[in-house]
Design a protein around this motif. Structure first.
Motif, PDB file in Angstrom:
ATOM      1  N   THR A   1       0.833  -1.201   0.000  1.00  0.00           N
ATOM      2  CA  THR A   1       0.000   0.000   0.000  1.00  0.00           C
ATOM      3  C   THR A   1       0.867   1.251   0.000  1.00  0.00           C
ATOM      4  O   THR A   1       0.661   2.159  -0.806  1.00  0.00           O
ATOM      5  CB  THR A   1      -0.943   0.003   1.218  1.00  0.00           C
ATOM      6  OG1 THR A   1      -1.728  -1.179   1.179  1.00  0.00           O
ATOM      7  CG2 THR A   1      -1.843   1.216   1.216  1.00  0.00           C
ATOM      8  N   GLY A   2       1.838   1.287   0.884  1.00  0.00           N
ATOM      9  CA  GLY A   2       2.711   2.456   0.970  1.00  0.00           C
ATOM     10  C   GLY A   2       3.502   2.697  -0.294  1.00  0.00           C
ATOM     11  O   GLY A   2       3.568   3.827  -0.797  1.00  0.00           O
TER      12      GLY A   2
ATOM     13  N   LEU B   1       3.170   5.939  -2.917  1.00  0.00           N
ATOM     14  CA  LEU B   1       4.363   6.737  -3.190  1.00  0.00           C
ATOM     15  C   LEU B   1       4.706   6.707  -4.680  1.00  0.00           C
ATOM     16  O   LEU B   1       5.003   7.737  -5.285  1.00  0.00           O
ATOM     17  CB  LEU B   1       5.536   6.222  -2.355  1.00  0.00           C
ATOM     18  CG  LEU B   1       6.867   6.935  -2.533  1.00  0.00           C
ATOM     19  CD1 LEU B   1       6.730   8.416  -2.202  1.00  0.00           C
ATOM     20  CD2 LEU B   1       7.922   6.277  -1.655  1.00  0.00           C
ATOM     21  N   PHE B   2       4.655   5.537  -5.286  1.00  0.00           N
ATOM     22  CA  PHE B   2       4.980   5.393  -6.701  1.00  0.00           C
ATOM     23  C   PHE B   2       3.983   6.172  -7.568  1.00  0.00           C
ATOM     24  O   PHE B   2       4.374   6.838  -8.531  1.00  0.00           O
ATOM     25  CB  PHE B   2       5.002   3.913  -7.084  1.00  0.00           C
ATOM     26  CG  PHE B   2       5.578   3.646  -8.452  1.00  0.00           C
ATOM     27  CD1 PHE B   2       6.845   4.098  -8.790  1.00  0.00           C
ATOM     28  CD2 PHE B   2       4.858   2.937  -9.385  1.00  0.00           C
ATOM     29  CE1 PHE B   2       7.386   3.851 -10.048  1.00  0.00           C
ATOM     30  CE2 PHE B   2       5.379   2.692 -10.649  1.00  0.00           C
ATOM     31  CZ  PHE B   2       6.643   3.143 -10.979  1.00  0.00           C
ATOM     32  N   GLY B   3       2.711   6.119  -7.225  1.00  0.00           N
ATOM     33  CA  GLY B   3       1.703   6.888  -7.953  1.00  0.00           C
ATOM     34  C   GLY B   3       1.983   8.383  -7.881  1.00  0.00           C
ATOM     35  O   GLY B   3       1.875   9.098  -8.886  1.00  0.00           O
TER      36      GLY B   3
ATOM     37  N   VAL C   1       4.364  13.504 -10.739  1.00  0.00           N
ATOM     38  CA  VAL C   1       5.220  14.690 -10.616  1.00  0.00           C
ATOM     39  C   VAL C   1       5.707  15.181 -11.978  1.00  0.00           C
ATOM     40  O   VAL C   1       5.786  16.386 -12.225  1.00  0.00           O
ATOM     41  CB  VAL C   1       6.420  14.393  -9.680  1.00  0.00           C
ATOM     42  CG1 VAL C   1       7.483  15.475  -9.768  1.00  0.00           C
ATOM     43  CG2 VAL C   1       5.935  14.241  -8.249  1.00  0.00           C
ATOM     44  N   ALA C   2       6.022  14.267 -12.873  1.00  0.00           N
ATOM     45  CA  ALA C   2       6.562  14.663 -14.182  1.00  0.00           C
ATOM     46  C   ALA C   2       5.571  15.479 -15.003  1.00  0.00           C
ATOM     47  O   ALA C   2       5.978  16.162 -15.959  1.00  0.00           O
ATOM     48  CB  ALA C   2       6.978  13.419 -14.961  1.00  0.00           C
ATOM     49  N   PHE C   3       4.313  15.453 -14.652  1.00  0.00           N
ATOM     50  CA  PHE C   3       3.298  16.157 -15.425  1.00  0.00           C
ATOM     51  C   PHE C   3       2.881  17.480 -14.784  1.00  0.00           C
ATOM     52  O   PHE C   3       1.891  18.090 -15.208  1.00  0.00           O
ATOM     53  CB  PHE C   3       2.076  15.246 -15.623  1.00  0.00           C
ATOM     54  CG  PHE C   3       2.440  13.977 -16.338  1.00  0.00           C
ATOM     55  CD1 PHE C   3       2.690  13.980 -17.705  1.00  0.00           C
ATOM     56  CD2 PHE C   3       2.568  12.788 -15.640  1.00  0.00           C
ATOM     57  CE1 PHE C   3       3.049  12.820 -18.357  1.00  0.00           C
ATOM     58  CE2 PHE C   3       2.914  11.625 -16.295  1.00  0.00           C
ATOM     59  CZ  PHE C   3       3.168  11.637 -17.658  1.00  0.00           C
TER      60      PHE C   3
ATOM     61  N   GLY D   1      11.494   3.272  -6.999  1.00  0.00           N
ATOM     62  CA  GLY D   1      10.104   2.992  -6.644  1.00  0.00           C
ATOM     63  C   GLY D   1       9.533   1.829  -7.443  1.00  0.00           C
ATOM     64  O   GLY D   1       8.825   0.972  -6.908  1.00  0.00           O
ATOM     65  N   ALA D   2       9.875   1.773  -8.733  1.00  0.00           N
ATOM     66  CA  ALA D   2       9.415   0.655  -9.562  1.00  0.00           C
ATOM     67  C   ALA D   2      10.044  -0.654  -9.088  1.00  0.00           C
ATOM     68  O   ALA D   2       9.366  -1.687  -9.001  1.00  0.00           O
ATOM     69  CB  ALA D   2       9.761   0.914 -11.025  1.00  0.00           C
ATOM     70  N   ALA D   3      11.329  -0.615  -8.762  1.00  0.00           N
ATOM     71  CA  ALA D   3      12.010  -1.818  -8.277  1.00  0.00           C
ATOM     72  C   ALA D   3      11.439  -2.266  -6.931  1.00  0.00           C
ATOM     73  O   ALA D   3      11.238  -3.469  -6.691  1.00  0.00           O
ATOM     74  CB  ALA D   3      13.516  -1.566  -8.159  1.00  0.00           C
ATOM     75  N   ALA D   4      11.153  -1.313  -6.049  1.00  0.00           N
ATOM     76  CA  ALA D   4      10.552  -1.647  -4.754  1.00  0.00           C
ATOM     77  C   ALA D   4       9.176  -2.265  -4.952  1.00  0.00           C
ATOM     78  O   ALA D   4       8.835  -3.266  -4.311  1.00  0.00           O
ATOM     79  CB  ALA D   4      10.445  -0.395  -3.877  1.00  0.00           C
ATOM     80  N   THR D   5       8.394  -1.690  -5.859  1.00  0.00           N
ATOM     81  CA  THR D   5       7.071  -2.241  -6.154  1.00  0.00           C
ATOM     82  C   THR D   5       7.191  -3.679  -6.646  1.00  0.00           C
ATOM     83  O   THR D   5       6.450  -4.568  -6.201  1.00  0.00           O
ATOM     84  CB  THR D   5       6.348  -1.371  -7.209  1.00  0.00           C
ATOM     85  OG1 THR D   5       6.225  -0.043  -6.690  1.00  0.00           O
ATOM     86  CG2 THR D   5       4.980  -1.910  -7.533  1.00  0.00           C
TER      87      THR D   5
END
Length: 192
Positions: free
Chosen positions: A56-57, A61-63, A68-70, A92-96
């Protein structure tokens, strides 16, 4: 058939009983015995609960990071901040990936009588995911604080937070584990 409903192998019925360290018997106050199968089921349930909390966390965070880039402010970031952003998104992608991997392991290996291996691999992936999550949080904090606070103070604050994570997430559990191992060694020595 789910992983918790697997039939018990005949050899497993004869396995020596492990000691459950977290549930003293209400009648005697002594530790209750736990079979190898009960232990792996308990460990798997613990991994599932930990996975639910961390997934969940990291997903929230990843979302946030992806959005941010937009934003208009993103175009104004310096090169270093863009590098921090890209690093943060990759972490973040690797953690996910690491934190969701136990679900995939379970799905692919369910019914294969490999629960011990699945639990061990899931535990390792969770530890890896927690390291990646800590780094993602640290980089996210660095990115935000560099925009909000001018100067070196942002890096100092991030360093303090990362030190805190290291103490809470890694140093404290390792210290408690060593203490328990010493206590167990002392108890074993007293019995002989």
């Amino acid at each position: 058939m789910t992983m918790t409903e697997q039939p018990v192998e005949p050899a497993e019925k004869d396995n020596a009983r492990c000691t459950r360290h977290d549930s003293p018997s209400p009648q005697t106050g002594a530790e209750t015995p736990e079979t190898a199968r009960e232990r792996v089921n308990r460990r798997w349930n613990e991994v599932l609960q930990e996975t639910r909390v961390t997934q969940t966390g990291v997903q929230i965070l990843f979302g946030f990071l992806l959005s941010v880039a937009f934003t208009p402010l993103f175009r104004e970031l310096e090169t270093f901040d863009r590098v921090v952003y890209v690093t943060t998104v990759v972490l973040g992608a690797a953690a996910t990936g690491s934190l969701i991997a136990p679900v995939s392991l379970h799905r692919f290996l369910s019914g294969q009588r490999m629960k011990d291996e699945v639990v061990e691999a899931a535990c390792r992936l969770m530890m890896c995911g927690m390291v990646l999550l800590a780094l993602t949080i640290g980089c996210t904090l660095l990115l935000i604080l560099r925009v909000v606070i001018p100067g070196v103070l942002a890096e100092v604050l991030v360093g303090g937070v990362m030190l805190w994570f290291g103490l809470c997430w890694y140093a404290l559990p390792l210290r408690l584990r060593r203490r328990a191992a010493r206590r167990s060694g002392t108890d074993d020595a007293q019995r002989t």
